[in-house]
Write an enzyme that holds these catalytic residues in place. Structure first.
Site, PDB file in Angstrom:
ATOM      1  CE1 TYR A  59      -2.746  -3.271   0.616  1.00 34.68           C
ATOM      2  CE2 TYR A  59      -3.098  -2.631   2.888  1.00 34.68           C
ATOM      3  CZ  TYR A  59      -3.281  -3.520   1.854  1.00 34.68           C
ATOM      4  OH  TYR A  59      -4.023  -4.655   2.062  1.00 34.68           O
ATOM      5  CG  LEU A 207     -17.879  -1.763   4.284  1.00 34.83           C
ATOM      6  CD1 LEU A 207     -17.460  -0.359   4.704  1.00 34.83           C
ATOM      7  CD2 LEU A 207     -19.286  -2.080   4.810  1.00 34.83           C
TER       8      LEU A 207
END
Ligand code: NAP
Length: 321
Positions: A59, A207
């Protein structure tokens, strides 16, 4: 004392809701990220009762770890559970996945420096490589655990056969893989093995990249350069089916004076297959809202209603459709 879970056979204890930080410093994954917003989001998580932060070298090629390191400076280290991951090797100029024991050992030391800490609570092998025997890769992490640099050993994106190979000596504490109400594949294959071997499960994309927050409607479109225009969940007929399932969750959210995202996160927290759910966030307000899921208790009826609303996304054997 809020709800707590133990990670595998380790002594790492965390809240069952963590924070995913791929949008904190993950400039190679998302456009227009702001460092200060990322740091504030992590601090908001910790101030809202969340203890586990999920980051990775890839990341932002270390930048997410650096920002997490900055964010935690004014918090007590023992109150925070840091999970990070490694396997990406860019030293040749292109992306190579490596689980080589020497490479993983160096990666852990580099992560510790970027995070500004002398141990990580969970270290995951981010992806399996083709060549390294899995138990040898995990053995390298076990040696780092013996040196106190790692407290729990994780693997991510491993198939069931690869998990079994990696866990040959019983060292694996936690598996991280994609799992959500829209993608319940591992419910039927991997979970029985994890349960029998006391291995925790951490689902990513809980999600469905924001779709399961209930914030989208039928007339939503995404420009071609937006990743959501490529994701199958945002394409028909899956997209409309997801919106219909989400509509069935709305009355439950209303009954708890909560949002759809909060009751869906509460569903993961109560799901016995799941250890820690790690929703990502782009801003502090999202983290603060998501943390409130820790205070929601669903009734058995509500839990089953949410599960049934999404049964169209599973075939009868439990595999994702
Ligand atoms: P996700 O949790 O399914 O979705 C997160 C996105 O949903 C946020 O970036 C935000 O995007 C939106 N959102 C979150 N909370 C919201 C709220 N309260 N209201 C409205 N929108 C909200 O996906 P993810 O963050 O990509 O995945 C979760 C974590 O899993 C990552 O951060 C990472 O740590 C981990 N992960 C691990 C792997 C692996 O290989 N091990 C792979 C992927 C991810 P918008 O604001 O843009 O809508």
């Amino acid at each position: 004392m809020s709800k707590q879970v133990t990670i595998g056979k380790s002594d790492v204890v965390a809240t069952p809701l963590g924070m995913g930080t791929n949008a904190v410093g993950g400039y190679n994954l998302f456009p227009n990220l702001d460092d200060a917003t990322g740091v504030k989001s992590v601090q908001t998580a910790l101030n809202s009762g969340i203890t586990l932060l999920d980051t990775a070298y890839v990341y932002g090629l270390g930048h997410s770890e650096e920002l997490v390191g900055q964010a935690i400076k004014d918090f007590k280290r023992e109150d925070i559970v840091i999970a990070t991951k490694g396997a990406h090797d860019f030293s040749t100029g292109s992306e190579v996945i490596s689980n080589d024991p020497k490479f993983l050992t160096e990666q852990v030391d580099n992560s510790l420096k970027r995070l500004g800490t002398d141990y990580v609570d969970i270290y995951y092998i981010h992806f399996p490589d083709k060549d390294t025997p899995k138990a040898e890769a995990v053995g390298a992490l076990q040696r780092l655990r013996e040196q106190g640099k790692i407290k729990a050993i994780g693997i991510s994106n491993f198939s069931l056969d690869q998990i079994k190979e990696a866990n040959a000596d019983g060292y694996v504490d936690v598996v991280e893989d994609e799992f959500s109400l829209l993608h319940q594949d591992h419910g039927s294959d991997m979970m029985p093995y994890l349960k029998e071997n006391n291995i925790s499960f951490v689902p990513y994309f809980p999600l469905a990249s924001g779709l399961l927050t209930g914030k989208y409607s039928n007339n939503q479109t995404f420009p071609d350069d937006d990743i959501r225009s490529q994701i199958a969940d945002f394409k028909e007929p899956r997209y409309s089916n997801a919106l219909s399932a989400i509509d069935q969750v709305r009355p439950i959210a209303d009954a708890h004076s909560a949002t759809v995202a909060q009751v869906i996160l509460a569903w993961y927290i109560e799901n016995p297959l799941i250890s820690v759910v790690i929703p990502g966030a782009k801003k502090p307000e999202q983290v603060e809202a998501n943390a409130k899921a820790l205070n929601i208790t669903l009734s058995t009826d509500e839990y089953n209603t949410i599960e049934n609303a999404f049964k169209g996304f599973k075939d009868p054997s439990g595999k994702s459709l």
